[in-house]
Design an enzyme around this catalytic site. Structure first.
Site, PDB file in Angstrom:
ATOM      1  N   ASN A 164       0.260  -8.203 -11.026  1.00  0.00           N
ATOM      2  CA  ASN A 164      -0.676  -7.087 -10.532  1.00  0.00           C
ATOM      3  C   ASN A 164      -0.188  -5.851 -10.923  1.00  0.00           C
ATOM      4  OD1 ASN A 164      -2.239  -5.100  -8.129  1.00  0.00           O
ATOM      5  ND2 ASN A 164      -3.762  -5.940  -9.499  1.00  0.00           N
ATOM      6  N   CYS A 175       0.679  -1.479  -0.173  1.00  0.00           N
ATOM      7  CA  CYS A 175      -0.447   0.287   0.349  1.00  0.00           C
ATOM      8  C   CYS A 175       1.521   1.185   0.019  1.00  0.00           C
ATOM      9  CB  CYS A 175      -1.242  -0.186   1.234  1.00  0.00           C
ATOM     10  SG  CYS A 175      -1.845   1.753   1.269  1.00  0.00           S
TER      11      CYS A 175
END
Length: 325
Positions: free
Chosen positions: A203, A101
Site C-alpha cells: 500500500n 493510522c
C-alpha cells in the site's frame, strides 16, 4: 491469492480502509468498478464496547460488497478482544487490526501506528485477537515509527507467528504521515523473506495502472491496496483491472461519464445519510478529483464545491464544469 479460504484471484486490487471515506455507498461503488476486496472505515474498540451508535453503524455491511473486512483499532488487549468478538457477530469475511493510522488523536494515544513504539503490546493484542475469533485476522501497519526504526522485516515475522492470515504494509513510517514517497523496497524484502508464508499486501502511492503492475512485478506482493487515489476517482479500479488483464490502457473514459459517476456518488451518499450530512461527507472527496486538474482558474470553483450544502448547488457546479472539460 488466498486469505485462508477467501480466494481473491490473481493480482487482486483492494480498497484501503479510510476514515470518513469507505462508507457502505463508496465501498459498493468501488466494488462495482472492480475492487476485489473492500474495507470499512476503522472502528474504535473503546467506542464499540461502549455501544456508541455512530461506531456500531460502521459494522453495517452487505452481501453485495463481499468479501469485506472490518477494521478495528485500540491499545488495550481486553478491549480489542471484546471488540473483535462483537465485530465477528457482524459477519465480515475478515477482521483487520489497524496498527498504521498515523494521526495524532490515534497514534498519539498509543493506538494505530502508535503501537510501533510498543511492539510487545502490539504482538500481545494481535495474538489475543487471533485466538478470540474464528474468522481470519489480518494486520495493517507501516515500515516503523521513523527513519531510524524501520523494523517491518522482523516485525512481519513476529506478527505472522501471532496467527494472522495476511499482512498489509504501507510503505511509509509514522513520522512521514502521508508525505514523501512510499518506499516499497522494504515491502519487497518482507515478501521475499523465505520465512514468510502469509500473503503480503502493499500500500502507498499506487495512483496509476502502470504503477500497480510494477508493484506486482518488481516487489512480488500478493495484492495491491489503493487508498487516496480513489478520492473522486472510484473508476481507478476499472482502469487498473483492465491494464492488469490486458496489458493495455482502458479506452478513454469521457469526462461526461466521469462526472456522472461523481453525481452518482453524491446520490449514494445522500441516500445513505441525508442531504445535509451526505453532502458534507462527499464534497471534499469530489473536490479532490483528478478529473478537475488542468481546468483554468479552478480554485474558486473548488472552494464553491467545498461550501456546497445541497445537491442542487453541487449539480449546478458540475454543470458549469462540464462546459470546461
Amino acid at each position: 491469492m488466498k486469505i485462508k479460504d477467501i480466494d481473491l484471484g490473481k493480482h487482486p486490487i483492494l480498497l484501503a480502509p479510510m476514515e470518513d471515506v469507505t462508507d457502505p455507498a463508496f465501498r459498493l461503488m468501488c466494488k462495482g468498478f472492480g475492487a476485489d476486496m473492500v474495507y470499512t472505515e476503522f472502528v474504535s474498540s473503546d467506542a464499540l464496547i461502549r455501544s456508541v451508535s455512530k461506531t456500531e453503524q460502521k459494522l453495517n455491511i452487505s452481501d453485495e460488497e463481499r468479501p469485506v473486512a472490518i477494521q478495528i483499532y485500540g491499545k488495550d488487549t481486553d478491549t480489542m478482544v471484546e471488540a473483535a468478538r462483537i465485530v465477528e457477530q457482524a459477519r465480515p469475511d475478515i477482521l483487520d487490526i489497524n496498527f498504521g493510522c498515523p494521526v495524532k488523536r490515534v497514534a498519539g494515544k498509543g493506538a494505530g501506528a502508535g503501537m510501533l513504539q510498543n511492539i510487545p503490546k502490539m504482538l500481545e493484542i494481535t495474538r489475543a485477537v487471533a485466538d478470540a475469533v474464528k474468522i481470519p485476522v489480518t494486520v495493517k501497519t507501516r515500515l516503523g515509527w521513523d527513519a531510524g526504526s524501520k523494523i517491518i522485516v522482523d516485525l512481519a515475522e513476529q506478527l505472522q507467528d501471532c496467527g494472522i492470515a495476511a499482512l498489509t504494509i504501507h510503505g511509509r513510517t509514522r513520522a512521514q504521515m502521508y508525505t514523501g514517497e512510499a518506499d516499497w523496497t522494504l515491502i519487497g524484502e518482507v515478501k521475499n523473506n523465505p520465512r514468510m508464508h502469509i500473503p503480503i499486501i502493499g500500500n502507498g502511492d499506487v495512483t496509476t495502472p502502470q504503477r500497480a503492475k510494477e508493484c506486482f512485478d518488481r516487489y512480488g506482493v500478493d495484492a495491491v491496496m489503493i487508498g487516496r487515489a480513489s478520492f473522486g476517482r472510484p473508476w481507478i479500479f476499472k482502469e487498473v483491472k483492465h491494464y492488469l488483464e490486458t496489458g493495455e490502457g482502458i479506452p478513454p473514459l469521457s469526462s461526461e461519464w466521469k462526472l456522472n459517476v461523481l453525481r452518482q456518488e453524491v446520490e449514494d451518499s445522500v441516500k445513505l445519510l441525508d442531504e445535509r450530512r451526505g453532502i458534507l461527507h462527499v464534497r471534499r472527496h469530489l473536490a479532490a478529483s483528478p478529473l478537475f486538474k488542468g481546468i483554468p482558474n479552478f480554485r474558486e470553483t473548488r472552494i464553491a464545491m467545498l461550501r456546497a450544502e445541497t445537491k442542487e448547488e453541487l449539480y449546478r457546479i458540475f454543470d458549469e464544469i462540464e462546459k470546461l472539460i
